[in-house]
Write a protein that holds these residues in place. Structure first.
Motif, mmCIF file in Angstrom:
data_model
loop_
_atom_site.group_PDB
_atom_site.id
_atom_site.type_symbol
_atom_site.label_atom_id
_atom_site.label_comp_id
_atom_site.label_asym_id
_atom_site.label_seq_id
_atom_site.Cartn_x
_atom_site.Cartn_y
_atom_site.Cartn_z
ATOM 1 N N ASN A 364 0.804 -1.227 0.000
ATOM 2 C CA ASN A 364 0.000 0.000 0.000
ATOM 3 C C ASN A 364 0.837 1.276 0.000
ATOM 4 O O ASN A 364 0.304 2.373 0.181
ATOM 5 N N SER A 365 2.132 1.154 -0.219
ATOM 6 C CA SER A 365 2.989 2.333 -0.305
ATOM 7 C C SER A 365 3.127 2.759 -1.760
ATOM 8 O O SER A 365 3.153 1.931 -2.675
ATOM 9 N N ASP A 366 3.238 4.075 -1.998
ATOM 10 C CA ASP A 366 3.390 4.601 -3.350
ATOM 11 C C ASP A 366 4.850 4.712 -3.768
ATOM 12 O O ASP A 366 5.135 4.977 -4.937
ATOM 13 N N TYR A 367 5.772 4.550 -2.827
ATOM 14 C CA TYR A 367 7.190 4.730 -3.116
ATOM 15 C C TYR A 367 7.951 3.451 -2.779
ATOM 16 O O TYR A 367 7.711 2.829 -1.737
ATOM 17 N N PHE A 368 8.861 3.058 -3.669
ATOM 18 C CA PHE A 368 9.605 1.826 -3.431
ATOM 19 C C PHE A 368 10.636 2.029 -2.317
ATOM 20 O O PHE A 368 11.185 3.118 -2.140
ATOM 21 N N SER A 369 10.890 0.965 -1.581
ATOM 22 C CA SER A 369 11.934 0.968 -0.551
ATOM 23 C C SER A 369 13.244 0.462 -1.107
ATOM 24 O O SER A 369 14.319 0.872 -0.652
ATOM 25 N N VAL A 370 13.157 -0.465 -2.085
ATOM 26 C CA VAL A 370 14.349 -1.068 -2.685
ATOM 27 C C VAL A 370 14.118 -1.193 -4.185
ATOM 28 O O VAL A 370 13.018 -1.544 -4.624
ATOM 29 N N ALA A 371 15.149 -0.893 -4.967
ATOM 30 C CA ALA A 371 15.130 -1.159 -6.406
ATOM 31 C C ALA A 371 16.418 -1.876 -6.767
ATOM 32 O O ALA A 371 17.504 -1.472 -6.335
ATOM 33 N N LEU A 372 16.310 -2.957 -7.533
ATOM 34 C CA LEU A 372 17.469 -3.745 -7.937
ATOM 35 C C LEU A 372 17.471 -3.875 -9.458
ATOM 36 O O LEU A 372 16.422 -4.078 -10.066
ATOM 37 N N SER A 373 18.635 -3.780 -10.057
ATOM 38 C CA SER A 373 18.736 -3.963 -11.502
ATOM 39 C C SER A 373 19.959 -4.801 -11.834
ATOM 40 O O SER A 373 20.959 -4.795 -11.096
ATOM 41 N N LYS A 374 19.858 -5.521 -12.943
ATOM 42 C CA LYS A 374 20.980 -6.334 -13.423
ATOM 43 C C LYS A 374 20.978 -6.316 -14.944
ATOM 44 O O LYS A 374 19.966 -6.631 -15.572
ATOM 45 N N ASN A 375 22.108 -5.939 -15.523
ATOM 46 C CA ASN A 375 22.311 -6.024 -16.964
ATOM 47 C C ASN A 375 23.233 -7.203 -17.245
ATOM 48 O O ASN A 375 24.310 -7.305 -16.639
ATOM 49 N N THR A 376 22.822 -8.072 -18.157
ATOM 50 C CA THR A 376 23.602 -9.263 -18.485
ATOM 51 C C THR A 376 23.936 -9.267 -19.970
ATOM 52 O O THR A 376 23.044 -9.119 -20.818
ATOM 53 N N HIS A 377 25.224 -9.427 -20.275
ATOM 54 C CA HIS A 377 25.682 -9.642 -21.646
ATOM 55 C C HIS A 377 26.313 -11.033 -21.695
ATOM 56 O O HIS A 377 27.290 -11.295 -20.980
ATOM 57 N N ASN A 378 25.755 -11.902 -22.519
ATOM 58 C CA ASN A 378 26.276 -13.265 -22.629
ATOM 59 C C ASN A 378 26.591 -13.561 -24.091
ATOM 60 O O ASN A 378 25.736 -13.403 -24.966
ATOM 61 N N PHE A 379 27.823 -13.997 -24.334
ATOM 62 C CA PHE A 379 28.261 -14.320 -25.697
ATOM 63 C C PHE A 379 28.855 -15.721 -25.681
ATOM 64 O O PHE A 379 29.726 -16.029 -24.859
ATOM 65 N N LYS A 380 28.364 -16.583 -26.590
ATOM 66 C CA LYS A 380 28.823 -17.978 -26.592
ATOM 67 C C LYS A 380 29.022 -18.452 -28.022
ATOM 68 O O LYS A 380 28.204 -18.178 -28.899
ATOM 69 N N ILE A 381 30.127 -19.155 -28.256
ATOM 70 C CA ILE A 381 30.354 -19.831 -29.531
ATOM 71 C C ILE A 381 30.542 -21.315 -29.247
ATOM 72 O O ILE A 381 31.090 -21.688 -28.201
ATOM 73 N N GLU A 382 30.091 -22.149 -30.190
ATOM 74 C CA GLU A 382 30.131 -23.589 -29.948
ATOM 75 C C GLU A 382 30.301 -24.334 -31.268
ATOM 76 O O GLU A 382 29.607 -24.048 -32.244
ATOM 77 N N PHE A 383 31.248 -25.273 -31.285
ATOM 78 C CA PHE A 383 31.436 -26.198 -32.404
ATOM 79 C C PHE A 383 30.970 -27.578 -31.963
ATOM 80 O O PHE A 383 31.217 -27.991 -30.826
ATOM 81 N N GLN A 384 30.333 -28.298 -32.907
ATOM 82 C CA GLN A 384 29.808 -29.609 -32.544
ATOM 83 C C GLN A 384 30.033 -30.600 -33.674
ATOM 84 O O GLN A 384 29.780 -30.292 -34.842
ATOM 85 N N SER A 385 30.517 -31.790 -33.315
ATOM 86 C CA SER A 385 30.598 -32.896 -34.256
ATOM 87 C C SER A 385 29.658 -33.987 -33.774
ATOM 88 O O SER A 385 28.821 -33.761 -32.900
ATOM 89 N N PHE A 386 29.809 -35.178 -34.309
ATOM 90 C CA PHE A 386 28.906 -36.252 -33.925
ATOM 91 C C PHE A 386 29.097 -36.665 -32.470
ATOM 92 O O PHE A 386 28.177 -37.134 -31.827
ATOM 93 N N ASN A 387 30.295 -36.505 -31.942
ATOM 94 C CA ASN A 387 30.538 -36.960 -30.574
ATOM 95 C C ASN A 387 31.366 -35.979 -29.757
ATOM 96 O O ASN A 387 31.828 -36.304 -28.670
ATOM 97 N N LEU A 388 31.545 -34.754 -30.264
ATOM 98 C CA LEU A 388 32.394 -33.773 -29.592
ATOM 99 C C LEU A 388 31.742 -32.401 -29.643
ATOM 100 O O LEU A 388 31.257 -31.970 -30.687
ATOM 101 N N ILE A 389 31.757 -31.709 -28.506
ATOM 102 C CA ILE A 389 31.288 -30.325 -28.414
ATOM 103 C C ILE A 389 32.381 -29.507 -27.739
ATOM 104 O O ILE A 389 32.881 -29.891 -26.674
ATOM 105 N N MET A 390 32.747 -28.394 -28.346
ATOM 106 C CA MET A 390 33.731 -27.481 -27.763
ATOM 107 C C MET A 390 33.182 -26.066 -27.873
ATOM 108 O O MET A 390 32.568 -25.694 -28.888
#
Length: 730
Positions: A364-390
């Motif tokens: 019932n309050s109009d003003y926040f007591s706590v605000a939290l933020s998170k920015n995430t940057h995720n970059f991934k590269i992947e090679f795959q063969s029939f039985n190998l992932i790198m």
């Protein structure tokens, strides 16, 4: 299975599109679970030569972007096998709930779990934890239904990973029990629980397992004409109503996917009353664009997720409850291509940017007591063969608090390399994996206000980690045997290091430990599976030991009851932070590293007779804190589930009986939870492009308590509930 001496085999054929009847070049042809393979030439022809000791029975896989994978069982009794013309079907959009994937077809370990199709529909709930709660050794950690989170074999938080199509959800659900998992279940078409060596492809701290969700609008699904998928549903215990509308729009070699999703729930009810301030309002909008090339695709996804929800009140914290408003914006870039690079056949690039913010209001309050933020940057590269992932992954996070929350602003940079390898070795399948990395945690060291920690303890920390796993798999006639060992390393979270302040929604004042080291866990699992139609069973045992296991422990508890409006009976105690919370006090919790172990057993038995099926599951987990000579806190109790299933034409009927044992092995300050017995009834109707499911949960309105709920002292879990779910594709 018998084995032949080393011989030369020749497998040939021609691959064609089942719709256009034209040949297809560069189709991947390979023997499952081996590194033997080839591709089709410009006229769709392939010739696979084998000069190796192989089993008499093999599975030939035919795989191509935009087409359904085709698996052909072969018997190598002949040295030359000409398969002639082989037609593969374009990957068309299906009503995902109708299609059921076999547990054995999709899992690398016996203990892996796959929920999709009808089985997912029969368990579907408003959150992923409750959806999974009818599986072995999975508990629900909650502070009301909306905030529910899964607990796998006693592990919660960041000792298990929850991903969307292999990428993290990007929310703050791991940091506190009152922070929701920003994932709506109407968008989920499949859930996998991945254990063993393959789990390290997702993260270094996956000792509890990986919960990977497959989401509607995946670029791997290409349509030939305009399609619409509609989902509508509701449930009675919280007067919830939800809907999901998805458009698949093909434009020549491109495709546009548009999703609109809304869900609203009121306060949840129990057999003895309503739990105030447990409402939720969710909206989710997603736009995806994919450009398909002959051997690759490029995909962009934009998503906006908004949610408002309530945390119920407590005399230990905020007597009027807490309201939380969150917004999450996501941008994804995905590239997938078929390549011929050394032995690699597939190359993927993924970039994921997530901007997450939430605000916490005293009710019932109009003003926040706590605000939290998170920015995430995720970059991934992947090679795959029939039985190998790198692959390699870069993860950069920026955390910023505002208001009455004293954890410092922090940057995190995580660099990692990972790999998975599978090899047939003297009739055994050997599986191995690793993940190694470097983590930098850099908190802001100026303008910090602390109460219990010293400002000098707030400093930059670096961690080097190496997690690895080795497993084997062996099939002997009707038996399959799995076994694996794993060591994982987990760096402490920001809150575990530097928290020093009240947490509105979790009724606690949390204090970190700035000198924490890497958490290390050493685990072993062994399983045996027997399958002889109509009867099969599996047994899995596991044991995990940690010389340094993080726990956020309560520092003390007042034995006398606090009455609102009167002075506190434990006034002046140092295990309470005075002046915090709307009632003027909060219990203190502090991070501690302890020696511990978690062990358990899972047993599954199934029997099929004509249109009838019976499935029984038993699961047991036990945890010990050797440092304090106590049981580990918050371990899910022993559970037994018995399903009776009957299929009649287009309908399925399922009676589910669940027995949850009492929990009397209690950690410090934990309280006893009595046993419960629940009865559910599920009706499912499927025809072509339509599906309707009716769940009648807790039919007898049993008053039962969840040991892992933080509000079990206030109210029991949901009473009788009717859930209706309808899907149609047109």
């Amino acid at each position: 299975m018998g084995y032949s001496l080393s011989q030369t085999y020749n497998i040939s054929g021609k691959i064609l599109d089942s719709t256009t009847k034209t040949t297809i070049n560069n189709v991947n042809i390979f023997i499952k679970n081996t590194d033997f393979g080839t591709i089709t030439n410009e006229v769709g022809y392939f010739n696979l030569l084998l000069n190796e000791q192989l089993g008499n029975e093999i599975d030939l896989s035919i795989k191509m972007i935009g087409y359904k994978e085709l698996i052909i069982p072969l018997n190598l009794s002949k040295k030359k096998i000409n398969l002639g013309e082989i037609f593969i079907k374009p990957q068309s959009l299906e009503l995902e709930l109708i299609h059921i994937h076999s547990h054995k077809d999709r899992s690398n370990q016996i203990s892996d779990v796959v929920l999709s199709g009808q089985e997912l529909n029969n368990n579907l709930s408003g959150n992923i934890a409750t959806t999974l709660s009818n599986q072995s050794n999975i508990g629900v950690n909650s502070i009301g239904t909306v905030t529910s989170k899964p607990v796998l074999r006693g592990y919660s938080g960041d000792r298990l990973l929850i991903t969307k199509d292999g990428s993290e959800t990007g929310d703050l659900s791991k940091s506190s029990i009152d922070h929701v998992i920003a994932l709506d279940m109407t968008d989920v078409i499949e859930i996998e629980i991945i254990r063993g060596p393959k789990a390290l492809l997702y993260g270094s701290n996956a000792i509890g397992g990986v919960i990977n969700t497959s989401i509607s609008g995946n670029p791997k699904v290409k349509v030939e004409k305009f399609k619409t998928k509609l989902l509508l549903g509701g449930e009675s215990f919280n007067k919830g109503i939800y809907g999901n509308l998805m458009f698949y729009i093909p434009i020549k070699n491109n495709q546009l996917n548009v999703m609109i999703n809304n869900r609203n729930t009121n306060d949840q009810t129990s057999p003895i009353g309503t739990i105030e301030n447990t409402f939720s309002k969710t909206s989710n909008y997603k736009l995806g664009f994919t450009k398909y090339n002959k051997y690759s695709y490029i995909n962009f996804i934009f998503e906006n997720y908004n949610m408002d929800y309530g945390i119920p009140s407590s005399s230990e914290g905020h007597i009027n409850g807490v309201d939380i408003e969150l917004i999450k914006n996501t941008f994804q870039f995905n590239f997938h291509g078929d390549v011929s690079f050394f032995d690699f056949k597939q190359f993927d690039i993924n970039y994921n940017y997530i901007n997450y913010e939430h605000q916490e209001f005293e009710n019932n309050s109009d003003y926040f007591s706590v605000a939290l933020s998170k920015n995430t940057h995720n970059f991934k590269i992947e090679f795959q063969s029939f039985n190998l992932i790198m692959g390699s992954e870069i993860n950069h996070k920026q955390f910023s608090p505002i208001g009455f929350y004293w954890t410092p602003k922090t940057d995190e940079l995580d660099l990692s390399l990972f790999g998975f390898y599978e090899k047939d070795f003297f009739s055994f399948d050997i599986l191995s994996s690793f993940r190694m990395g470097y983590l930098l945690i850099e908190p802001e060291q100026n303008n910090i206000t602390l109460s219990n920690l010293d400002n000098k303890e707030i400093k930059t920390r670096t961690f080097k980690y190496f997690s690895s796993s080795l497993g084997l798999r062996k099939i002997i006639n009707k038996f399959e045997i799995n076994s694996w060992i794993m060591n994982t390393m987990k760096a402490p979270r920001l809150e575990e290091l530097y928290s020093d302040g009240p947490h509105l929604g979790s009724y606690s004042y949390e204090i970190g430990e700035p000198n924490l080291q890497l958490e290390k866990i050493y685990g072993i699992e062994s399983s045996i599976y027997y399958n002889s139609n109509p009867f099969n069973f599996s047994i899995t045992t596991f044991y995990n030991y940690s010389p340094f296991y993080y726990q956020m422990n309560k520092m003390g508890e007042c034995e006398e009851e606090f009455v609102i409006g009167e002075s506190h009976p434990c006034a002046g105690s140092d295990f309470i932070e005075w002046g915090s919370g709307s009632s003027g006090w909060l219990y203190k919790y502090q991070t501690q590293g302890v020696k511990s172990s978690i062990k358990g057993i899972e047993f599954n038995l199934a029997y099929n007779y004509k249109n009838y099926k019976m499935v029984y599951d038993f699961s047991f987990t036990e945890g010990d804190d050797y440092t304090n000579q106590l049981p580990l806190s918050y371990i899910n109790p022993t559970k037994q589930i018995l399903n009776f299933i009957y299929k009649y034409e287009l309908m399925n009927f399922n009676v589910r009986l669940s027995k949850i044992n009492s929990q009397n092995r209690l950690g410090e300050f934990e309280t006893f939870t009595r046993s419960s017995f629940l009865v559910d009834f599920v009706i499912n109707y499927s025809k072509e492009n339509k599906n309707i499911t009716i769940q009648l949960n807790n039919i007898f309105n049993e008053e039962y308590y969840n040991h892992l709920s933080k509000i079990k002292s206030i109210m029991p879990e949901a009473g009788r509930n009717i859930l209706i779910n309808y899907k149609i594709l047109f």
